[in-house]
Enzyme design. Structure first.
Site, short mmCIF file in Angstrom:
data_model
loop_
_atom_site.label_atom_id
_atom_site.label_comp_id
_atom_site.label_asym_id
_atom_site.label_seq_id
_atom_site.Cartn_x
_atom_site.Cartn_y
_atom_site.Cartn_z
N ARG A 119 0.80 -1.22 0.00
CA ARG A 119 0.00 0.00 0.00
C ARG A 119 0.83 1.27 0.00
O ARG A 119 0.29 2.37 -0.04
CB ARG A 119 -0.88 0.02 1.26
CG ARG A 119 -2.29 -0.39 0.94
CD ARG A 119 -3.34 0.14 1.83
NE ARG A 119 -2.98 0.68 3.12
CZ ARG A 119 -3.88 1.27 3.89
NH1 ARG A 119 -5.11 1.37 3.49
NH2 ARG A 119 -3.52 1.75 5.06
N ARG A 173 0.10 4.24 -2.33
CA ARG A 173 -1.24 4.82 -2.45
C ARG A 173 -1.16 6.35 -2.36
O ARG A 173 -0.39 6.89 -1.58
CB ARG A 173 -2.16 4.21 -1.38
CG ARG A 173 -2.57 5.04 -0.22
CD ARG A 173 -3.24 4.18 0.83
NE ARG A 173 -2.60 4.39 2.11
CZ ARG A 173 -3.19 5.00 3.14
NH1 ARG A 173 -4.41 5.42 3.04
NH2 ARG A 173 -2.54 5.19 4.27
N CYS A 226 8.67 32.27 27.99
CA CYS A 226 8.69 30.82 28.24
C CYS A 226 8.70 30.55 29.74
O CYS A 226 9.53 31.09 30.47
CB CYS A 226 9.95 30.23 27.59
SG CYS A 226 10.28 28.54 28.10
N CYS A 237 12.23 28.83 30.84
CA CYS A 237 13.53 29.50 30.74
C CYS A 237 13.98 29.99 32.13
O CYS A 237 13.15 30.30 32.99
CB CYS A 237 13.45 30.67 29.77
SG CYS A 237 13.74 30.21 28.04
N ASP A 285 3.54 22.02 38.01
CA ASP A 285 2.56 22.93 38.60
C ASP A 285 1.12 22.43 38.41
O ASP A 285 0.22 22.84 39.13
CB ASP A 285 2.71 24.33 37.99
CG ASP A 285 4.08 24.93 38.29
OD1 ASP A 285 4.50 24.90 39.47
OD2 ASP A 285 4.75 25.41 37.35
N HIS A 292 16.73 27.65 25.42
CA HIS A 292 15.37 27.48 24.93
C HIS A 292 15.36 26.70 23.60
O HIS A 292 14.36 26.06 23.26
CB HIS A 292 14.74 28.86 24.74
CG HIS A 292 13.30 28.84 24.38
ND1 HIS A 292 12.30 28.54 25.28
CD2 HIS A 292 12.66 29.06 23.19
CE1 HIS A 292 11.12 28.60 24.67
NE2 HIS A 292 11.31 28.90 23.40
N ASN A 344 7.80 14.41 25.42
CA ASN A 344 6.93 14.69 24.27
C ASN A 344 7.58 15.82 23.50
O ASN A 344 7.70 16.92 24.02
CB ASN A 344 5.55 15.16 24.72
CG ASN A 344 4.69 14.01 25.17
OD1 ASN A 344 4.85 12.89 24.71
ND2 ASN A 344 3.80 14.29 26.08
N SER A 346 3.42 21.24 25.16
CA SER A 346 2.84 22.57 25.32
C SER A 346 3.90 23.66 25.27
O SER A 346 3.60 24.83 25.19
CB SER A 346 2.06 22.64 26.64
OG SER A 346 2.91 22.24 27.70
N HIS A 364 10.52 24.54 24.81
CA HIS A 364 11.78 24.48 25.58
C HIS A 364 12.09 23.01 25.89
O HIS A 364 11.27 22.32 26.50
CB HIS A 364 11.62 25.28 26.88
CG HIS A 364 12.91 25.52 27.59
ND1 HIS A 364 13.42 26.79 27.83
CD2 HIS A 364 13.82 24.66 28.10
CE1 HIS A 364 14.57 26.68 28.47
NE2 HIS A 364 14.84 25.40 28.65
N HIS A 424 12.54 19.70 27.35
CA HIS A 424 12.30 19.21 28.71
C HIS A 424 11.64 17.85 28.64
O HIS A 424 11.19 17.42 27.58
CB HIS A 424 11.37 20.18 29.47
CG HIS A 424 9.96 20.21 28.95
ND1 HIS A 424 9.60 20.84 27.78
CD2 HIS A 424 8.81 19.66 29.44
CE1 HIS A 424 8.30 20.70 27.57
NE2 HIS A 424 7.79 19.98 28.57
N GLN A 461 9.28 14.84 31.24
CA GLN A 461 8.45 14.70 32.44
C GLN A 461 8.78 13.39 33.13
O GLN A 461 9.23 12.43 32.50
CB GLN A 461 6.98 14.69 32.06
CG GLN A 461 6.55 15.96 31.36
CD GLN A 461 5.04 16.04 31.30
OE1 GLN A 461 4.35 15.92 32.31
NE2 GLN A 461 4.53 16.23 30.10
#
Ligand SMILES: [Zn+2]
Ligand SMILES: [Zn+2]
Ligand SMILES: [Zn+2]
Length: 349
Positions: A28, A31, A52, A55, A78, A115, A155, A163, A166, A168, A170
């Protein structure tokens, strides 16, 4: 049919870590694409952004202010998804309405004050410093008596829901082992029982023999597109020794892990000459008091891009209702990544 021709026909591949099948449809790949085209977010070009919240020296939501940090920086999220003092409770109504209280701690790690500096463009020793923080956090959070699992993940890019650009990651520590690590733990245990050896030690040996899916490697780590990959350019990084977590790493292994992270992410960025989006996570031995010998340290990269910086793979339709599916084979994806330059495209010009 030769094995190669067989791989060009639709087939299913077995994922021994999650014990599920993925449907592969290599015929495929030609395609025509008339679907949605994503706009890749431009990579930040400023070393410091006064707006930011990650930062150095800037105010964060919730009233805290970052110190003028010069290296890595760790703080409690937070807006945490988990709370350390969540009350314990248990609901079980006929085995159908079932819930349990869950405690946890959520932290954020800034990789550097810059950043605009992502892992592929950081100096090896600075990536090594990030790895040291991951090890410290895994040790510190894992030593809390009620913590059963420490998940470190990044991510990258707006496509993955990050979001803030910068660089980072988690860390979520939780009082239970989440679904996917638990399934992998069951697979490690089951494989050990059946074969008296480690699933990923054996898989690594097989991939070293076949050499069809290796993206890059050094003395201590191998980056490969797993045979059972779901995402087009998914990568699995495996330690060559049977290590359970970052706490088992020697100094050489930490440097080698920094090296393989850089070389992997440089290839990603070079593939479509973009800040390649992905979710990356370390899968380490579950924490807690239980002795877990069968776990083999590894890292997953799940990138959403399909054929260019703007065409994204969606997990919809058949994948939500039946089984994951891919078109481009793992072998093709590995070959395309393996042949990328190890000099970042922004540093080539
Ligand atoms: Zn910033
Ligand atoms: Zn192993
Ligand atoms: Zn895993």
């Amino acid at each position: 049919m030769t094995p190669l021709e067989q791989k060009d026909a639709p087939h299913r591949r077995w994922n021994p870590l999650l014990r599920e099948w993925v449907l592969v449809s290599p015929h495929r790949t030609q395609r025509p694409w008339q679907g949605q085209v994503a706009t890749p977010a431009a990579a930040p070009r400023v070393e410091y952004d006064p707006e930011c919240y990650l930062c150095p020296g800037n105010a964060r939501a919730g009233g805290s202010r970052n110190p003028a940090y010069a290296g890595t920086y760790v703080f409690n999220n937070d807006y945490p998804a988990l709370l350390p003092d969540a009350p314990p409770f248990e609901i079980d109504q006929n085995g159908l309405i079932v819930a349990r209280g869950e405690r946890g701690i959520c932290r954020v790690v800034c990789f550097s004050p810059r950043h605009d500096l992502t892992i592929p463009r950081m100096q090896p020793e600075d990536v090594r410093a990030v790895i040291d923080v991951w090890a410290e956090q895994y040790r510190e959070l894992g030593a809390i008596p009620w913590v059963q699992h420490v998940q470190i993940f990044e991510n990258r890019g707006a496509l993955m829901g990050a979001s803030n650009p910068h660089p980072h990651c988690q860390i979520w520590a939780s009082s239970s082992i989440p679904n996917l690590p638990q399934r992998e733990l069951d697979s490690f245990d089951g494989y050990q029982k059946e074969h008296q050896s480690c699933l990923l030690c054996d898989y690594l040996r097989e991939e070293s023999k076949q050499k069809e899916r290796i993206v890059c490697e050094n003395d201590h780590f191998m980056a490969l597109v797993p045979f059972w990959a779901v995402w087009p350019f998914e990568i699995l990084i495996l330690s060559k020794r049977h290590l359970g977590s970052l706490l088992d790493f020697t100094t050489h292994e930490k440097l080698a892990f920094a090296d393989i992270l850089r070389r992997t992410t440089i290839r990603y960025d070079n593939l479509f000459e973009t800040a390649f989006p992905y979710s990356m996570g370390l899968h380490q031995r579950p924490s807690g008091t239980r002795e877990v010998r069968n776990w083999h340290f590894h890292a997953h990269f799940y990138p959403p891009l399909l054929r260019s910086a703007t065409v994204q793979k969606f997990m919809v339709g058949y994948e939500l209702l039946a089984s994951p599916q891919r078109d481009i084979t793992s072998e093709d994806a590995a070959n395309r990544l393996a042949t990328q330059s190890e000099i970042h495209y922004l540093d080539q010009k």
